[in-house]
Motif scaffolding. Structure first.
Motif, mmCIF file in Angstrom:
data_model
loop_
_atom_site.group_PDB
_atom_site.id
_atom_site.type_symbol
_atom_site.label_atom_id
_atom_site.label_comp_id
_atom_site.label_asym_id
_atom_site.label_seq_id
_atom_site.Cartn_x
_atom_site.Cartn_y
_atom_site.Cartn_z
ATOM 1 N N ASP A 200 0.854 -1.273 -0.059
ATOM 2 C CA ASP A 200 -0.064 -0.100 0.022
ATOM 3 C C ASP A 200 0.832 1.228 0.036
ATOM 4 O OD1 ASP A 200 0.826 -0.766 2.509
ATOM 5 O OD2 ASP A 200 -0.813 0.268 3.479
ATOM 6 N N TYR A 201 2.262 1.135 -0.447
ATOM 7 C CA TYR A 201 3.032 2.217 -0.319
ATOM 8 C C TYR A 201 2.599 3.428 -1.387
ATOM 9 C CZ TYR A 201 7.186 5.145 -0.130
ATOM 10 O OH TYR A 201 8.016 6.162 -0.011
ATOM 11 N N PRO A 202 2.083 3.101 -2.444
ATOM 12 C CA PRO A 202 1.638 4.174 -3.283
ATOM 13 C C PRO A 202 0.461 5.089 -2.715
ATOM 14 C CG PRO A 202 2.085 2.177 -4.608
ATOM 15 C CD PRO A 202 2.056 1.795 -3.198
ATOM 16 N N GLN A 203 -0.439 4.351 -2.071
ATOM 17 C CA GLN A 203 -1.319 5.158 -1.373
ATOM 18 C C GLN A 203 -0.784 5.938 0.009
ATOM 19 O OE1 GLN A 203 -1.554 1.829 -2.062
ATOM 20 N NE2 GLN A 203 -3.505 1.235 -2.712
ATOM 21 N N PHE A 204 0.057 5.490 0.675
ATOM 22 C CA PHE A 204 0.859 6.065 1.502
ATOM 23 C C PHE A 204 1.579 7.446 0.916
ATOM 24 C CE2 PHE A 204 4.819 6.608 3.866
ATOM 25 C CZ PHE A 204 4.301 6.798 5.373
ATOM 26 N N GLU A 205 2.217 7.274 -0.136
ATOM 27 C CA GLU A 205 3.210 8.156 -0.468
ATOM 28 C C GLU A 205 2.082 9.305 -1.448
ATOM 29 O OE1 GLU A 205 6.525 8.647 -4.275
ATOM 30 O OE2 GLU A 205 5.015 6.985 -4.281
ATOM 31 N N ALA A 206 1.013 8.922 -1.755
ATOM 32 C CA ALA A 206 0.002 9.794 -2.334
ATOM 33 C C ALA A 206 -0.504 10.802 -1.162
ATOM 34 C CB ALA A 206 -1.262 9.294 -3.029
ATOM 35 N N LYS A 207 -0.817 10.122 -0.186
ATOM 36 C CA LYS A 207 -1.347 10.647 1.264
ATOM 37 C C LYS A 207 -0.389 11.847 1.755
ATOM 38 C CE LYS A 207 -2.976 9.821 6.134
ATOM 39 N NZ LYS A 207 -3.199 8.791 6.950
ATOM 40 N N ILE A 208 0.737 11.385 1.832
ATOM 41 C CA ILE A 208 1.780 12.487 2.127
ATOM 42 C C ILE A 208 2.044 13.725 1.288
ATOM 43 C CG2 ILE A 208 4.351 12.420 2.497
ATOM 44 C CD1 ILE A 208 4.641 9.757 3.600
ATOM 45 N N ARG A 209 2.090 13.452 -0.035
ATOM 46 C CA ARG A 209 2.287 14.364 -0.972
ATOM 47 C C ARG A 209 0.906 15.214 -0.781
ATOM 48 N NH1 ARG A 209 5.747 13.525 -5.030
ATOM 49 N NH2 ARG A 209 6.610 11.496 -5.113
ATOM 50 N N ASN A 210 -0.193 14.779 -0.740
ATOM 51 C CA ASN A 210 -1.420 15.477 -0.565
ATOM 52 C C ASN A 210 -1.263 16.370 0.876
ATOM 53 O OD1 ASN A 210 -2.429 14.624 -2.932
ATOM 54 N ND2 ASN A 210 -3.763 13.221 -1.933
ATOM 55 N N SER A 211 -0.783 15.905 1.682
ATOM 56 C CA SER A 211 -0.579 16.532 3.045
ATOM 57 C C SER A 211 0.371 17.763 3.099
ATOM 58 C CB SER A 211 -0.487 15.539 4.299
ATOM 59 O OG SER A 211 0.987 15.007 4.080
ATOM 60 N N GLY A 212 1.310 17.261 2.220
ATOM 61 C CA GLY A 212 2.556 18.371 1.774
ATOM 62 C C GLY A 212 1.774 19.634 1.080
ATOM 63 N N GLN A 213 1.035 19.169 -0.057
ATOM 64 C CA GLN A 213 0.306 20.279 -0.899
ATOM 65 C C GLN A 213 -0.685 21.109 0.195
ATOM 66 O OE1 GLN A 213 0.867 20.938 -3.768
ATOM 67 N NE2 GLN A 213 2.628 19.611 -3.674
ATOM 68 N N GLN A 214 -1.224 20.348 1.079
ATOM 69 C CA GLN A 214 -2.353 21.118 2.018
ATOM 70 C C GLN A 214 -1.527 22.290 2.708
ATOM 71 O OE1 GLN A 214 -5.487 20.938 1.644
ATOM 72 N NE2 GLN A 214 -5.527 19.440 0.288
ATOM 73 N N GLY A 215 -0.361 21.764 3.294
ATOM 74 C CA GLY A 215 0.394 22.475 3.936
ATOM 75 C C GLY A 215 1.052 23.886 3.229
ATOM 76 N N ILE A 216 1.433 23.586 1.951
ATOM 77 C CA ILE A 216 1.627 24.756 1.076
ATOM 78 C C ILE A 216 0.713 25.462 0.581
ATOM 79 C CG2 ILE A 216 2.707 25.071 -1.386
ATOM 80 C CD1 ILE A 216 4.381 22.303 -1.131
ATOM 81 N N ARG A 217 -0.428 25.048 0.505
ATOM 82 C CA ARG A 217 -1.645 26.020 0.079
ATOM 83 C C ARG A 217 -2.049 26.724 1.234
ATOM 84 N NH1 ARG A 217 -4.421 20.893 -1.981
ATOM 85 N NH2 ARG A 217 -3.614 20.693 -4.164
ATOM 86 N N SER A 218 -1.984 26.128 2.634
ATOM 87 C CA SER A 218 -2.133 27.356 3.898
ATOM 88 C C SER A 218 -1.015 28.337 4.079
ATOM 89 C CB SER A 218 -2.225 26.391 4.812
ATOM 90 O OG SER A 218 -2.382 24.963 4.640
ATOM 91 N N THR A 219 0.045 27.966 3.535
ATOM 92 C CA THR A 219 1.125 28.780 3.715
ATOM 93 C C THR A 219 0.847 30.014 2.752
ATOM 94 O OG1 THR A 219 2.428 27.278 4.495
ATOM 95 C CG2 THR A 219 3.639 29.136 3.859
ATOM 96 N N MET A 220 0.451 29.455 1.479
ATOM 97 C CA MET A 220 0.388 30.668 0.294
ATOM 98 C C MET A 220 -0.856 31.302 0.646
ATOM 99 S SD MET A 220 2.688 30.058 -1.765
ATOM 100 C CE MET A 220 2.865 29.390 -3.278
ATOM 101 N N LYS A 221 -1.781 30.961 1.362
ATOM 102 C CA LYS A 221 -3.002 31.836 1.452
ATOM 103 C C LYS A 221 -2.490 32.834 2.598
ATOM 104 C CE LYS A 221 -6.616 28.401 0.627
ATOM 105 N NZ LYS A 221 -7.584 27.656 1.109
ATOM 106 N N GLY A 222 -1.826 32.424 3.706
ATOM 107 C CA GLY A 222 -1.229 33.417 4.548
ATOM 108 C C GLY A 222 -0.504 34.394 4.066
ATOM 109 N N LYS A 223 0.254 34.105 3.151
ATOM 110 C CA LYS A 223 1.310 35.114 2.399
ATOM 111 C C LYS A 223 0.369 36.007 1.282
ATOM 112 C CE LYS A 223 5.358 32.478 2.381
ATOM 113 N NZ LYS A 223 6.729 31.869 1.514
ATOM 114 N N LYS A 224 -0.610 35.884 0.972
ATOM 115 C CA LYS A 224 -1.454 36.654 0.111
ATOM 116 C C LYS A 224 -2.061 37.594 0.931
ATOM 117 C CE LYS A 224 -2.482 33.386 -3.638
ATOM 118 N NZ LYS A 224 -3.614 32.701 -4.189
ATOM 119 N N ARG A 225 -2.253 37.423 2.316
ATOM 120 C CA ARG A 225 -3.116 38.479 3.169
ATOM 121 C C ARG A 225 -2.120 39.504 3.418
ATOM 122 N NH1 ARG A 225 -6.345 34.574 6.789
ATOM 123 N NH2 ARG A 225 -7.327 33.587 5.432
#
Length: 189
Positions: free
Chosen positions: A164-189
């Protein structure tokens, strides 16, 4: 290496074995034999089974004898392959697997493991070590904890290969993307 370190820790617990038992365990031929000796001595101690009797020939409850058999099966079926796999890698058998004497090739070595496969093997070692440790220091705790720990090992066995490593990897990538999106939203303000 973790299995060897855990066994040393278990056998040197002050509430567990005496010095004579430690020497007998350490004198066993292989690491898996040391684990089996530790389990055998612990069962004999906790259930007052003399060394001259086979565990199965004693007057101990059949549930206890069954648990002994389950632990030995886990040592052979779960721990031994982990130890042997590690030893093959440590002896440089990355591409070709050698026989025990390291004189002939047996075939291609297994593919490298992914993070989940390695991590889950560590979980099995930890849970199996905990079963053995609890057995050594406290029979009532062993009776109380055996089913819980055995259940954890059984559920980990189902996913030990890390398929199930591909699913694990995708989950990590998605959680990283979520963190990047939240950081980007914070910078726009």
């Amino acid at each position: 290496m973790i299995a060897e370190a855990r066994l040393r820790k278990i056998t040197h617990d002050p509430q567990g074995f005496n010095e004579r038992e430690r020497k007998l365990i350490a004198g066993s031929k292989s690491q898996i034999d040391r684990w089996k000796s530790a389990v055998d001595f612990a069962f004999r101690r906790q259930y007052s089974i003399p060394m001259h009797l086979e565990l199965q020939d004693s007057s101990v409850d059949s549930v206890v004898i069954s648990r002994y058999g389950i632990i030995v099966e886990m040592l052979d079926g779960d721990l031994k392959p982990i130890i042997e796999g590690r030893n093959k890698i440590a002896h440089g058998q990355w591409v070709w697997e050698l026989n025990n004497l390291e004189t002939q090739f047996k075939g291609r070595a297994a593919d490298p493991m992914n993070y989940l496969a390695i991590s889950r093997r560590g979980e099995i070692i930890d849970n199996l070590a905990e079963i053995v440790h609890v057995l050594i220091v406290s029979e009532p705790a062993f009776q109380r904890e055996f089913d819980r720990l055995y259940g954890k090992i059984s559920s980990t066995r189902c996913v030990i290969d890390g398929n199930d490593y591909p699913q694990f990897e995708a989950k990590i990538r998605n959680s990283g993307q979520q963190g990047i999106r939240s950081t980007m939203k914070g910078k726009k303000r």
